[in-house]
Scaffold this motif. Structure first.
Motif, PDB file in Angstrom:
ATOM      1  N   SER A  88     -13.713  -7.305  -4.650  1.00 19.61           N
ATOM      2  CA  SER A  88     -12.769  -8.266  -5.209  1.00 19.61           C
ATOM      3  C   SER A  88     -11.757  -7.543  -6.081  1.00 19.61           C
ATOM      4  O   SER A  88     -11.991  -6.422  -6.518  1.00 19.61           O
ATOM      5  CB  SER A  88     -13.480  -9.373  -5.987  1.00 19.61           C
ATOM      6  OG  SER A  88     -14.014  -8.844  -7.173  1.00 19.61           O
ATOM      7  N   GLY A  89     -10.634  -8.206  -6.294  1.00 15.72           N
ATOM      8  CA  GLY A  89      -9.563  -7.637  -7.106  1.00 15.72           C
ATOM      9  C   GLY A  89      -8.819  -6.562  -6.359  1.00 15.72           C
ATOM     10  O   GLY A  89      -9.233  -6.143  -5.267  1.00 15.72           O
ATOM     11  N   LYS A  90      -7.726  -6.143  -6.940  1.00 20.39           N
ATOM     12  CA  LYS A  90      -6.934  -5.088  -6.303  1.00 20.39           C
ATOM     13  C   LYS A  90      -6.113  -4.361  -7.354  1.00 20.39           C
ATOM     14  O   LYS A  90      -5.552  -4.989  -8.252  1.00 20.39           O
ATOM     15  CB  LYS A  90      -6.014  -5.696  -5.255  1.00 20.39           C
ATOM     16  CG  LYS A  90      -5.434  -4.681  -4.301  1.00 20.39           C
ATOM     17  CD  LYS A  90      -4.945  -5.335  -3.030  1.00 20.39           C
ATOM     18  CE  LYS A  90      -3.442  -5.271  -2.948  1.00 20.39           C
ATOM     19  NZ  LYS A  90      -2.915  -5.756  -1.680  1.00 20.39           N
ATOM     20  N   LEU A  91      -6.103  -3.043  -7.263  1.00 20.93           N
ATOM     21  CA  LEU A  91      -5.349  -2.239  -8.214  1.00 20.93           C
ATOM     22  C   LEU A  91      -4.757  -1.056  -7.449  1.00 20.93           C
ATOM     23  O   LEU A  91      -5.436  -0.442  -6.623  1.00 20.93           O
ATOM     24  CB  LEU A  91      -6.301  -1.736  -9.311  1.00 20.93           C
ATOM     25  CG  LEU A  91      -5.655  -1.040 -10.489  1.00 20.93           C
ATOM     26  CD1 LEU A  91      -4.822  -2.034 -11.311  1.00 20.93           C
ATOM     27  CD2 LEU A  91      -6.712  -0.423 -11.389  1.00 20.93           C
ATOM     28  N   THR A  92      -3.484  -0.763  -7.729  1.00 26.04           N
ATOM     29  CA  THR A  92      -2.832   0.370  -7.072  1.00 26.04           C
ATOM     30  C   THR A  92      -2.567   1.461  -8.103  1.00 26.04           C
ATOM     31  O   THR A  92      -1.829   1.240  -9.059  1.00 26.04           O
ATOM     32  CB  THR A  92      -1.498  -0.076  -6.437  1.00 26.04           C
ATOM     33  OG1 THR A  92      -1.741  -1.220  -5.625  1.00 26.04           O
ATOM     34  CG2 THR A  92      -0.902   1.029  -5.580  1.00 26.04           C
ATOM     35  N   PRO A 110     -10.023  -2.143  -4.167  1.00 24.88           N
ATOM     36  CA  PRO A 110     -10.632  -3.244  -4.907  1.00 24.88           C
ATOM     37  C   PRO A 110     -11.015  -2.811  -6.326  1.00 24.88           C
ATOM     38  O   PRO A 110     -11.345  -1.642  -6.550  1.00 24.88           O
ATOM     39  CB  PRO A 110     -11.883  -3.598  -4.105  1.00 24.88           C
ATOM     40  CG  PRO A 110     -11.917  -2.726  -2.928  1.00 24.88           C
ATOM     41  CD  PRO A 110     -10.799  -1.742  -2.994  1.00 24.88           C
ATOM     42  N   GLN A 111     -10.991  -3.762  -7.251  1.00 24.42           N
ATOM     43  CA  GLN A 111     -11.354  -3.477  -8.635  1.00 24.42           C
ATOM     44  C   GLN A 111     -12.881  -3.530  -8.794  1.00 24.42           C
ATOM     45  O   GLN A 111     -13.445  -2.940  -9.698  1.00 24.42           O
ATOM     46  CB  GLN A 111     -10.651  -4.496  -9.538  1.00 24.42           C
ATOM     47  CG  GLN A 111     -10.746  -4.233 -11.030  1.00 24.42           C
ATOM     48  CD  GLN A 111     -11.968  -4.905 -11.652  1.00 24.42           C
ATOM     49  OE1 GLN A 111     -12.432  -5.941 -11.179  1.00 24.42           O
ATOM     50  NE2 GLN A 111     -12.494  -4.297 -12.703  1.00 24.42           N
ATOM     51  N   GLU A 130     -17.199  -1.106 -10.879  1.00 24.04           N
ATOM     52  CA  GLU A 130     -15.845  -1.560 -11.180  1.00 24.04           C
ATOM     53  C   GLU A 130     -14.942  -0.365 -11.448  1.00 24.04           C
ATOM     54  O   GLU A 130     -15.409   0.732 -11.729  1.00 24.04           O
ATOM     55  CB  GLU A 130     -15.855  -2.452 -12.433  1.00 24.04           C
ATOM     56  CG  GLU A 130     -16.583  -3.756 -12.211  1.00 24.04           C
ATOM     57  CD  GLU A 130     -16.521  -4.654 -13.439  1.00 24.04           C
ATOM     58  OE1 GLU A 130     -16.783  -4.166 -14.551  1.00 24.04           O
ATOM     59  OE2 GLU A 130     -16.201  -5.840 -13.273  1.00 24.04           O
ATOM     60  N   ASP A 131     -13.650  -0.643 -11.360  1.00 25.28           N
ATOM     61  CA  ASP A 131     -12.610   0.307 -11.769  1.00 25.28           C
ATOM     62  C   ASP A 131     -12.752   1.677 -11.093  1.00 25.28           C
ATOM     63  O   ASP A 131     -12.848   1.745  -9.887  1.00 25.28           O
ATOM     64  CB  ASP A 131     -12.564   0.405 -13.307  1.00 25.28           C
ATOM     65  CG  ASP A 131     -12.330  -0.993 -13.917  1.00 25.28           C
ATOM     66  OD1 ASP A 131     -11.512  -1.751 -13.361  1.00 25.28           O
ATOM     67  OD2 ASP A 131     -12.977  -1.316 -14.910  1.00 25.28           O
ATOM     68  N   ILE A 132     -12.808   2.747 -11.905  1.00 24.69           N
ATOM     69  CA  ILE A 132     -12.795   4.108 -11.328  1.00 24.69           C
ATOM     70  C   ILE A 132     -13.988   4.335 -10.397  1.00 24.69           C
ATOM     71  O   ILE A 132     -13.856   4.924  -9.328  1.00 24.69           O
ATOM     72  CB  ILE A 132     -12.824   5.183 -12.463  1.00 24.69           C
ATOM     73  CG1 ILE A 132     -11.549   5.096 -13.306  1.00 24.69           C
ATOM     74  CG2 ILE A 132     -12.991   6.574 -11.894  1.00 24.69           C
ATOM     75  CD1 ILE A 132     -10.292   5.561 -12.601  1.00 24.69           C
ATOM     76  N   LEU A 133     -15.155   3.845 -10.808  1.00 29.46           N
ATOM     77  CA  LEU A 133     -16.346   4.055  -9.974  1.00 29.46           C
ATOM     78  C   LEU A 133     -16.211   3.302  -8.645  1.00 29.46           C
ATOM     79  O   LEU A 133     -16.554   3.833  -7.582  1.00 29.46           O
ATOM     80  CB  LEU A 133     -17.606   3.616 -10.735  1.00 29.46           C
ATOM     81  CG  LEU A 133     -18.930   3.899 -10.042  1.00 29.46           C
ATOM     82  CD1 LEU A 133     -19.122   5.392  -9.776  1.00 29.46           C
ATOM     83  CD2 LEU A 133     -20.098   3.370 -10.877  1.00 29.46           C
ATOM     84  N   ALA A 134     -15.679   2.081  -8.697  1.00 30.99           N
ATOM     85  CA  ALA A 134     -15.460   1.303  -7.469  1.00 30.99           C
ATOM     86  C   ALA A 134     -14.477   2.045  -6.562  1.00 30.99           C
ATOM     87  O   ALA A 134     -14.674   2.144  -5.348  1.00 30.99           O
ATOM     88  CB  ALA A 134     -14.920  -0.081  -7.813  1.00 30.99           C
ATOM     89  N   ARG A 135     -13.433   2.591  -7.175  1.00 33.78           N
ATOM     90  CA  ARG A 135     -12.419   3.343  -6.422  1.00 33.78           C
ATOM     91  C   ARG A 135     -13.044   4.572  -5.764  1.00 33.78           C
ATOM     92  O   ARG A 135     -12.808   4.853  -4.588  1.00 33.78           O
ATOM     93  CB  ARG A 135     -11.285   3.756  -7.377  1.00 33.78           C
ATOM     94  CG  ARG A 135     -10.194   4.610  -6.763  1.00 33.78           C
ATOM     95  CD  ARG A 135      -8.998   4.705  -7.692  1.00 33.78           C
ATOM     96  NE  ARG A 135      -8.341   3.420  -7.805  1.00 33.78           N
ATOM     97  CZ  ARG A 135      -7.295   3.018  -7.051  1.00 33.78           C
ATOM     98  NH1 ARG A 135      -6.773   3.820  -6.150  1.00 33.78           N
ATOM     99  NH2 ARG A 135      -6.780   1.814  -7.203  1.00 33.78           N
TER     100      ARG A 135
END
Ligand SMILES: [Zn+2]
Length: 175
Positions: A88-92, A110-111, A130-135
């Motif tokens: 879920s979520g989205k960050l570029t 995804p975030q 979440e965040d960096i780990l999800a990326r």
């Protein structure tokens, strides 16, 4: 443990699809130990099987967090035969890859992710990140299907002029 050579841009192995891991033996443990050590030595946040020349569905990522006493903890997480269950979520933002040094691509990820995988002994587990780990998990998981930042990036940081960088708004410009 040993540091392995990281496969670099241009090697066709980076475009190949990996095979599931079927044997949970000492050799797999050795591979994962080496991948963790190689990732740390290269200052990376993740490393996937094909990046050390192994077409196996496994990767390691570095989870960095603060413990109860506010001490920085670096934990190496291992994923074998991973499957992303939910996102879920989205960050570029810009991200790099140990196989493409000097290239940082703007990539939407995804975030949040929920992932299921086996550990080095074959035990299944689920993990939410979440965040960096999800990326990092999404980035490494892509490697297992021969997909890299070169396929995903909307623009590379190194290709922008200083003026463009000043005005850059990744989430608006590249959605
Ligand atoms: Zn990578």
């Amino acid at each position: 443990m040993a540091i392995r050579t990281i496969v670099q841009d241009g090697d066709p192995i980076l475009k190949k699809k990996c095979r599931p891991v079927t044997e949970f033996n000492e050799k797999l443990g050795q591979l994962l130990d080496d991948m963790g050590e190689t990732m740390i030595a290269a200052n990376g946040l993740g490393l996937a099987g094909p990046q050390v020349g192994m077409l196996k569905r496994c990767f390691v990522v570095l989870d960095q967090y603060l413990d109860e006493d506010d001490n920085e903890v670096d934990e190496i997480l291992e994923f074998v035969n991973p499957e992303i269950l939910e996102t879920s979520g989205k960050l570029t933002i810009f991200e790099g890859c140990l196989s493409f040094p000097g290239r940082n691509g703007a990539i939407s990820r995804p975030q949040y992710v929920k992932v299921r995988a086996q550990d080095r002994y074959g035990e299944w587990f689920e993990l939410e990140a979440e965040d960096i780990l999800a990326r990092a998990i999404c980035h490494e998981n892509d490697h297992l299907d021969g997909v890299t930042i070169m396929d995903h990036a909307k623009v590379f940081y190194e290709d922008l002029t200083p003026e463009q960088i000043k005005r850059l708004n990744l989430d608006e410009d590249y959605e």
